[in-house]
Design a protein around this motif. Sequence first.
Motif, PDB file in Angstrom:
ATOM      1  N   ASN A 365      -7.106   0.835 -13.760  1.00 50.47           N
ATOM      2  CA  ASN A 365      -7.849  -0.323 -14.250  1.00 50.47           C
ATOM      3  C   ASN A 365      -9.221  -0.443 -13.604  1.00 50.47           C
ATOM      4  OD1 ASN A 365      -6.294  -1.820 -16.284  1.00 50.47           O
ATOM      5  ND2 ASN A 365      -4.755  -1.891 -14.679  1.00 50.47           N
ATOM      6  N   ARG A 368     -11.494   2.271 -15.075  1.00 50.72           N
ATOM      7  CA  ARG A 368     -11.945   1.886 -16.419  1.00 50.72           C
ATOM      8  C   ARG A 368     -13.070   0.851 -16.333  1.00 50.72           C
ATOM      9  NH1 ARG A 368      -6.225   1.213 -19.747  1.00 50.72           N
ATOM     10  NH2 ARG A 368      -5.920   3.429 -20.196  1.00 50.72           N
ATOM     11  N   ASP A 371     -16.215   2.605 -15.205  1.00 52.96           N
ATOM     12  CA  ASP A 371     -16.807   3.418 -16.263  1.00 52.96           C
ATOM     13  C   ASP A 371     -17.510   2.556 -17.311  1.00 52.96           C
ATOM     14  OD1 ASP A 371     -16.088   5.751 -15.059  1.00 52.96           O
ATOM     15  OD2 ASP A 371     -14.282   6.068 -16.254  1.00 52.96           O
ATOM     16  N   PHE A 372     -17.015   1.328 -17.501  1.00 45.73           N
ATOM     17  CA  PHE A 372     -17.663   0.432 -18.461  1.00 45.73           C
ATOM     18  C   PHE A 372     -18.930  -0.174 -17.849  1.00 45.73           C
ATOM     19  CE2 PHE A 372     -18.404  -3.328 -21.007  1.00 45.73           C
ATOM     20  CZ  PHE A 372     -18.072  -2.921 -22.288  1.00 45.73           C
ATOM     21  N   PHE A 383     -21.915   3.321 -26.397  1.00 50.03           N
ATOM     22  CA  PHE A 383     -20.689   2.600 -26.770  1.00 50.03           C
ATOM     23  C   PHE A 383     -20.599   1.269 -26.023  1.00 50.03           C
ATOM     24  CE2 PHE A 383     -18.672   6.579 -28.481  1.00 50.03           C
ATOM     25  CZ  PHE A 383     -18.336   6.050 -29.720  1.00 50.03           C
ATOM     26  N   ARG A 384     -20.916   1.308 -24.723  1.00 53.79           N
ATOM     27  CA  ARG A 384     -20.843   0.085 -23.914  1.00 53.79           C
ATOM     28  C   ARG A 384     -21.763  -0.994 -24.499  1.00 53.79           C
ATOM     29  NH1 ARG A 384     -22.917  -1.394 -18.722  1.00 53.79           N
ATOM     30  NH2 ARG A 384     -24.962  -1.218 -19.709  1.00 53.79           N
ATOM     31  N   VAL A 387     -20.445  -2.377 -27.783  1.00 52.65           N
ATOM     32  CA  VAL A 387     -19.383  -3.365 -27.563  1.00 52.65           C
ATOM     33  C   VAL A 387     -19.994  -4.708 -27.176  1.00 52.65           C
ATOM     34  CG1 VAL A 387     -17.514  -4.022 -25.991  1.00 52.65           C
ATOM     35  CG2 VAL A 387     -17.572  -1.712 -26.961  1.00 52.65           C
ATOM     36  N   TYR A 394     -17.735 -11.012 -32.664  1.00 52.17           N
ATOM     37  CA  TYR A 394     -16.492 -10.398 -33.147  1.00 52.17           C
ATOM     38  C   TYR A 394     -15.445 -10.309 -32.034  1.00 52.17           C
ATOM     39  CZ  TYR A 394     -19.743  -9.419 -36.850  1.00 52.17           C
ATOM     40  OH  TYR A 394     -20.674  -9.591 -37.828  1.00 52.17           O
ATOM     41  N   PRO A 395     -14.333 -11.020 -32.234  1.00 54.21           N
ATOM     42  CA  PRO A 395     -13.303 -11.105 -31.179  1.00 54.21           C
ATOM     43  C   PRO A 395     -12.789  -9.754 -30.703  1.00 54.21           C
ATOM     44  CG  PRO A 395     -12.815 -12.646 -32.956  1.00 54.21           C
ATOM     45  CD  PRO A 395     -13.989 -11.836 -33.415  1.00 54.21           C
ATOM     46  N   PHE A 396     -12.638  -8.780 -31.594  1.00 51.01           N
ATOM     47  CA  PHE A 396     -12.076  -7.489 -31.172  1.00 51.01           C
ATOM     48  C   PHE A 396     -12.951  -6.855 -30.087  1.00 51.01           C
ATOM     49  CE2 PHE A 396     -15.328  -5.530 -33.706  1.00 51.01           C
ATOM     50  CZ  PHE A 396     -15.463  -4.243 -33.195  1.00 51.01           C
ATOM     51  N   ALA A 399     -12.565  -8.271 -26.530  1.00 50.62           N
ATOM     52  CA  ALA A 399     -11.408  -7.745 -25.793  1.00 50.62           C
ATOM     53  C   ALA A 399     -11.728  -6.420 -25.107  1.00 50.62           C
ATOM     54  CB  ALA A 399     -10.226  -7.585 -26.736  1.00 50.62           C
ATOM     55  N   LEU A 400     -12.761  -5.739 -25.595  1.00 47.99           N
ATOM     56  CA  LEU A 400     -13.117  -4.443 -25.015  1.00 47.99           C
ATOM     57  C   LEU A 400     -14.116  -4.565 -23.862  1.00 47.99           C
ATOM     58  CD1 LEU A 400     -13.521  -2.334 -28.303  1.00 47.99           C
ATOM     59  CD2 LEU A 400     -11.558  -2.359 -26.759  1.00 47.99           C
ATOM     60  N   ASN A 402     -15.370  -5.023 -20.454  1.00 51.30           N
ATOM     61  CA  ASN A 402     -14.618  -4.823 -19.207  1.00 51.30           C
ATOM     62  C   ASN A 402     -15.546  -4.979 -18.007  1.00 51.30           C
ATOM     63  OD1 ASN A 402     -13.037  -3.986 -17.118  1.00 51.30           O
ATOM     64  ND2 ASN A 402     -12.170  -2.226 -18.196  1.00 51.30           N
ATOM     65  N   ARG A 405     -10.990  -5.944 -14.528  1.00 50.92           N
ATOM     66  CA  ARG A 405      -9.685  -6.514 -14.929  1.00 50.92           C
ATOM     67  C   ARG A 405      -9.050  -7.016 -13.656  1.00 50.92           C
ATOM     68  NH1 ARG A 405     -11.128  -7.030 -20.007  1.00 50.92           N
ATOM     69  NH2 ARG A 405     -11.017  -5.122 -21.241  1.00 50.92           N
ATOM     70  N   VAL A 408      -3.614  -8.340 -11.131  1.00 50.55           N
ATOM     71  CA  VAL A 408      -2.342  -8.942 -11.569  1.00 50.55           C
ATOM     72  C   VAL A 408      -1.235  -8.013 -11.079  1.00 50.55           C
ATOM     73  CG1 VAL A 408      -3.036 -10.308 -13.579  1.00 50.55           C
ATOM     74  CG2 VAL A 408      -2.762  -7.838 -13.811  1.00 50.55           C
TER      75      VAL A 408
END
Lengths: 556, 74
Positions: A365, A368, A371-372, A383-384, A387, A394-396, A399-400, A402, A405, A408
């Motif tokens: 995590n 990732r 990398d973002f 791509f970053r 996004v 746009y909700p989708f 979610a991407l 990052n 994270r 947890v």
Amino acid sequence: MLSTFQYPKFEYIRPPEIAEGRDGHYPVIIVGAGPVGLTTAIDLAQQGQKVLLVDNDDTVSLGSRGVCYAKRALEVLDRLGCGEEMVAKGVSWNVGRTFFREEEVFSFNLCPEPDHHRPGMINLQQYYLEDYLVKRARQLPNLEMRFKHNVIGVTQGEHVATLRVETPDGACTLTTDWLVVADGARSPIRTMLGLDIEGKIFMDRFLIADVVMKAEYPTERWFWFDPPFHPNQSVLLHRQADNVWRIDFQLGWGADPETEKKPENVIPRIKAMLGDNREFELEWVSVYTFQCRRMNSFNHGRVLFVGDAAHQVSPFGARGANSGIQDADNLAWKLKLVMDGKAPATLLDTYTDERGFAADENIMNSTRSTDFITPKSAVSKTFRNAVLGLAEHYPFARALVNSGRLSVPSFFTDSCLNTPDADTFSGDMVPGAPMDDAPVVASSGGSEWLLGHLGDCFQVLHYVEDADALPPATAQALAALADAPIPVETLVVANRGAAPGGLKTLLDTHARIKARYDLEPGTTYLARPDQHVAARWRNFDAAAIRAAVARATCNA
Amino acid sequence: MALNTQTNLFEPGKRYFRAFSPGDDFYEALIDTHRDLSDEQSAMVNARLILLLANHIGDISVLREAMQIAREGV
């Protein structure tokens, strides 16, 4: 610098081995009095184990360092008697906002569900955590702390580990049945034992500054991608206790750490970010790089590695200290059972299995996120930015995004300590799950939260609608579970009533336990001493519970 | 059918305990697809990927909507 916190100085005491010119033997020695070493020491001592904790310094962490303590770590600290102080002093927060250039593109809430005792995260300087842990440790008479003790040599045989320890009065030799190594990312002991740690270094540098200022920003985590005040890089702003603010600037690999640390270079960056002439004071500045790596095995014979000594991650996600505290939580009860002769040493292999799995998840995590945040190629950056550009509408795409994270706990669904489900359940409280909290009223009084009644031993949660109506034979069979080499305490969970025979009853006042654990009358959970689900059934069966305890302790 | 812009990523048979996991799984796979490629090669991979996915989606009205959004604000 460092004006808001008075550093304690812990007294060095001449060890008896030097005073009396002899070697010393201890059942367990823990090296390193950082958050993870202290947590492990307190957990073991709280279970009645005699513990020696040694550290080469005589004060707490210099600088704020680890500042984010996650819900799960707070729950562990609650079990060890320090959670309340942490939360009272720390800054609780749940909301994080992410900005791209000048626009807010995304926000998240770490704890969107009601009725949990602890917030998603608190921010508190690491020195406070260590200070509270040392105070807690001092309340435990069987926990001895020795400062200014520097381990300069370690060897291990089949039954003991031997340490050469340097003190201001000279060196002495200590032997121990079990050595817990919590000496940090560079772990001198790991090197002394010739053990490898593998992974990769990230080619980037970050400037970290603690700033004292009066500011009316909300207590949220703010993260910027490519902001106008620091183009092409990322910036993070966090509030800590005492009006101290943590600001983290990405610098790039080419930056010179010594130059960047100079106040005349740091102050203009902060002024540009604040965008006004408000007054602030620099309290602590550091430039860091990071690695993501872990040891292949965290247990080597008589030597057990915890925290950064065993694994390291990038700081995005606050997965360092938080995972180390969970290492202690996972290890302490297992080590105690092995030391007491109630479980075979193979139980310690499951410490590596479970916490190694968690380390892999943390590394995945945080890699990732890295990398973002810092794309490694032109196409990755395209791509970053695509996004981030889509995220506003746009909700989708939201979610991407990052920006880290946040820590947890892991679900140990593949752990060999779990008894697989034979019955059908819905929800997340699968065998291996970290247990969800919920409000309760307990017949015994005490905590108003489920997790306040869980931990330190194996426990059964048995659900009935009316505890008054629990059949006496069932009550007797439940009570009898306590009478075993590895005792199992019973908690009757009910909507009303009080269980017979003095069994502790927890009233599920908000029906959250029923919902979160998918309870039906008769449903029975077996909880581990670290508040993880070991097994569950739709009906109470004492023999099945005994078998599951045996399995959860490698006694099957 | 309208273009779905809600979160929609998943992997059959995989149990997720965290909402961010499926999207992150996909994103990592996407970036990995481009590992060690030149910019020109990456552009070609992206073009091929779009063609493959477009054919899979099939509904040209959905594709037109996606193409319009993709072009806006660039």
